[in-house]
Design an enzyme around this catalytic site. Structure first.
Site, short mmCIF file in Angstrom:
data_model
loop_
_atom_site.label_atom_id
_atom_site.label_comp_id
_atom_site.label_asym_id
_atom_site.label_seq_id
_atom_site.Cartn_x
_atom_site.Cartn_y
_atom_site.Cartn_z
N ASP A 384 -5.17 24.23 -20.28
CA ASP A 384 -6.18 23.17 -20.32
C ASP A 384 -7.39 23.65 -21.13
O ASP A 384 -7.96 24.70 -20.86
CB ASP A 384 -6.60 22.85 -18.88
CG ASP A 384 -7.50 21.64 -18.80
OD1 ASP A 384 -7.02 20.53 -19.06
OD2 ASP A 384 -8.70 21.81 -18.48
N GLU A 413 -3.65 22.59 -24.96
CA GLU A 413 -4.17 21.23 -24.81
C GLU A 413 -5.58 21.22 -25.42
O GLU A 413 -6.57 21.45 -24.75
CB GLU A 413 -4.21 20.82 -23.33
CG GLU A 413 -4.59 19.37 -23.10
CD GLU A 413 -6.03 19.18 -22.65
OE1 GLU A 413 -6.45 18.02 -22.50
OE2 GLU A 413 -6.74 20.18 -22.45
#
Length: 701
Positions: A384, A413
């Protein structure tokens, strides 16, 4: 320059060899270099490559590129995960030099007397070649050398045996003045690093019970989420991505739709990691225990799914790190710990880590956390927001993990500036999210894909039409046809693609003024009745299943470097192909970008890219409808987004029927009517091309 001959502009290299280029097991990796020499003597080039075991493979001969370019090309195929390297060598090729000179002199009318020195030189070269060729060919080489020395024979008989050795001595050349270039690294991953189909769901929503007036809400568990595994596997996905499964903070917990005040039943965002029950190495108690998680991972594997975990390096205010290691966070002027912000967005439920305060301590803890989950059977991490952490940290962490478990993969990401996204790929991320979601016109998506192909040595794309954070306006307003269009584009342009749960149910309602879902699952339980949706024909699952079946059945779709685009005269359409040289498999796709109206188009295919000469005809079989067509360089297509938004053709030579008894037609390719929304059906043949048909911009017939 060092050595006898220049060796320049070698590829694949990443940052001049500072980082390894990327490949996967079994992939044909193109190697090229520029090399040249003085005068008229002939140059040869080859690649020497070494595997993870340190052994050296037989060298691969490089072939010259376009005349005058001094570019040399070869392919290598790694067969094991790990650290590989390659070196380009240049050498003087006395056989090719001799061959070129002798054939030119004979063509100019020179005889045996004129060529006495040349014949003797040729015999010397063959003497050297005898020891280099396979044992079974040595008598042939020895005989050719003897013929060159036999002045009783006519010139043609003396020279012909030596000239006939061209193919043999290409593969086993005499190399003189060998010059070695720099050695460059390649990291080879397992194939899933390049070819994968991802599905994301929240385990707490699977089997969840919503609150009523007389009953509280109840979270789903790993046990109830196991019931969803067969449905995901049946659609052909092979990676199951789970958002964070750790305890969720209670301090500053967000409520439904990201509201600042949470109610007593609000479950909070899984990305607000950490509470009294534990942090990044703990399981949320509502989901079960660590043993339950391991049973879930095993059940997924039995279904053909590999579980990917979320790695979000941040903490809720009540994460154990906050009290145990306050130095890992940023303290503001008023003494409070800074929460995460991306102005104007505020994330009061998350504290970002400060990697500069205690870098060694943070590194040790993050490595411990990752290896903890590796020990539970996890080999893929979706990271993330990696662009908000130091790049040297990621470079260190990824390669420390790969020292222990070389097959672990990391998906970045990061929706941020291009240089940063490419930089993350260079330092070691196995895959990356991309700008695919925001490339909604054919020309801009083509340009973007061409950029990605050019970057294939360091950046592998993963195309997602939606995520829990992103519901693009094209899906908000495009209806079911747009969901099909984006699925075709994502799954057949990129070797890796993924969807977030609910895509197959056409979920499209956005929070007003935002590019994200209303009643976002990040902040609440969202159970879905998958079986009812499919039984009532309200599911895209059959269409997604067919796309993944096509991907698995066609080796050409497993690669990125082979993506090529073809011209089509309608800007609402995109035409591309992929070809696999090993199997001869070729897939040709034409897809519309218009979810509302019928579009016509006329193709101009790059025939050599498809393996044909410009004048040849061939058969294409639409793998969505089962209909076959007779095609050539120029063809007409008609796409109705309410039927099928794309033709997904496999390409076959004439006389090689793809499927016995398949429907076939000549001329215009036209989509067939589906049995129900999302379900492909072999349909009627397309209309034959006729004079006076409207052009691609003027609509249908």
């Amino acid at each position: 320059m060092t050595g006898r001959f220049p060796i320049e502009d070698v590829t694949p290299t990443v940052s001049c060899g500072r980082y390894p280029a990327k490949a996967v097991v079994g992939e044909l990796v193109p190697v090229s270099a520029r090399s040249y020499r003085e005068g008229h003597h002939k140059l040869g080039c080859n690649v020497v490559w070494r595997g993870p075991d340190g052994g050296t493979a037989p060298f691969t001969r490089m072939r010259p590129g376009e005349p005058g370019s001094d570019r040399w090309h070869a392919t290598i195929r790694p067969d094991a995960v790990g650290s590989w390297s390659f070196t380009v060598e240049a050498f003087s090729d006395p056989y090719l030099t001799w061959q070129d000179a002798v054939t030119k002199k004979i063509a100019a009318g020179q005889g045996s007397a004129d060529l006495a020195n040349d014949l003797a030189e040729g015999a010397r070269v063959l003497d050297a070649a005898e020891a280099l060729v396979p044992a079974g060919a040595r008598d042939r080489v020895r005989g050719a050398a003897a013929a060159l020395r036999d002045d009783t024979r006519p010139l043609a008989e003396r020279v012909s045996p030596a000239l006939d050795l061209a193919d043999l001595l290409w593969e086993h050349p005499v190399r003189e003045q060998v010059t070695g270039g720099e050695t460059y690294p390649i990291w080879v991953d397992r194939e899933r690093a390049l070819f994968s189909a991802w599905y994301e769901f929240f385990p707490r929503s699977e089997g969840a019970v919503l609150a009523t007036a007389d009953r509280p809400a109840r979270s789903g568990t790993f046990a109830t989420a196991t019931g969803r595994l067969p449905g995901v596997a049946a659609m052909g996905f092979d990676v199951l991505y789970l958002p964070p499964i750790h305890p969720i903070g209670r301090v500053n917990r967000k409520g439904r739709n990201n509201t600042l005040v949470a109610g007593p039943d609000d479950v909070g965002s899984p990305w607000a990691i950490g509470a009294a029950e534990g942090g990044h190495d703990a399981i949320h108690p509502d989901l079960g225990t660590l043993a339950d998680f391991r049973r879930f991972v095993d059940a997924a594997a039995e279904a053909g799914l590999e579980v990917a975990m979320d790695l979000a390096l941040q903490a809720a205010p009540d994460h154990p790190w906050v009290t145990e290691h306050p130095e890992w966070f940023t303290t503001r002027a008023d003494g409070s710990i800074a929460y995460a912000e991306n102005p104007p967005k505020k994330y009061q439920d998350i504290y970002p880590l400060n990697f500069d305060n205690d870098p060694e301590g943070i590194r040790a803890e993050m490595l411990r956390v990752v290896l903890h989950w590796v020990a539970q059977g996890i080999r893929i991490f979706r990271v993330d927001n990696p662009h908000t952490k130091p790049f040297d940290f990621w470079h260190w962490l990824i390669w420390e993990v790969k020292k222990v478990e070389p097959d672990v993969l990391f998906l970045a990401e990061a929706f941020t500036r291009p240089a940063i996204m490419h930089g993350l790929g260079r330092i070691g991320f196995s895959q990356s999210y991309t700008y695919f979601t925001w490339r909604t016109e054919a020309a801009e998506l083509r340009a973007y894909c061409e950029e990605l192909v050019a970057s294939a040595d360091h950046m592998r794309p993963n195309f997602w039409p939606n995520t829990p954070d992103i519901l693009h306006e094209s899906l908000q307003h495009g209806g079911p046809p747009m969901f099909r269009i984006r699925a075709v584009l994502a799954s057949l342009l990129s070797p890796s693609w993924g969807i977030y749960a609910g895509y197959e149910l056409f979920e499209h309602v956005a929070r007003p003024g935002a590019e994200e879902y209303l009643d976002n699952e990040k902040f609440e339980l969202r159970p879905r009745d998958w079986a009812a949706a499919q039984a009532q024909g309200r599911s895209l699952a059959p269409f997604l299943t067919r796309l993944n079946e096509i991907r698995r059945a066609n080796p050409a779709l497993r690669r990125l470097r082979n993506l090529r685009f073809h011209d089509i005269d309608n800007p609402a359409l995109l035409c591309w192909s992929k070809h696999d040289p090993d199997t001869g498999n070729t897939v040709l796709v034409v897809c519309t970008f218009d979810p509302h109206t019928v579009q016509w188009g006329n193709t101009t295919l790059d025939m050599p890219t498809l393996g044909f000469d410009w004048h040849e005809r061939f058969t294409v079989r639409d793998e969505l409808t089962g209909v076959s067509y007779d095609w050539g360089q120029h063809n007409t297509v008609k796409l109705d987004p309410y039927l099928y938004p794309a033709h997904v053709f496999t390409v076959h030579r004439l006389g090689q029927s793809p499927v016995a008894g398949a429907d076939s037609a000549a001329g215009t390719a036209e989509a067939a009517v589906p049995a129900r929304p999302g379900r492909p059906l072999a349909g009627r043949a397309g209309k034959r091309k006729r004079p006076g048909r409207p052009n691609a911009q003027s609509g249908g017939s």
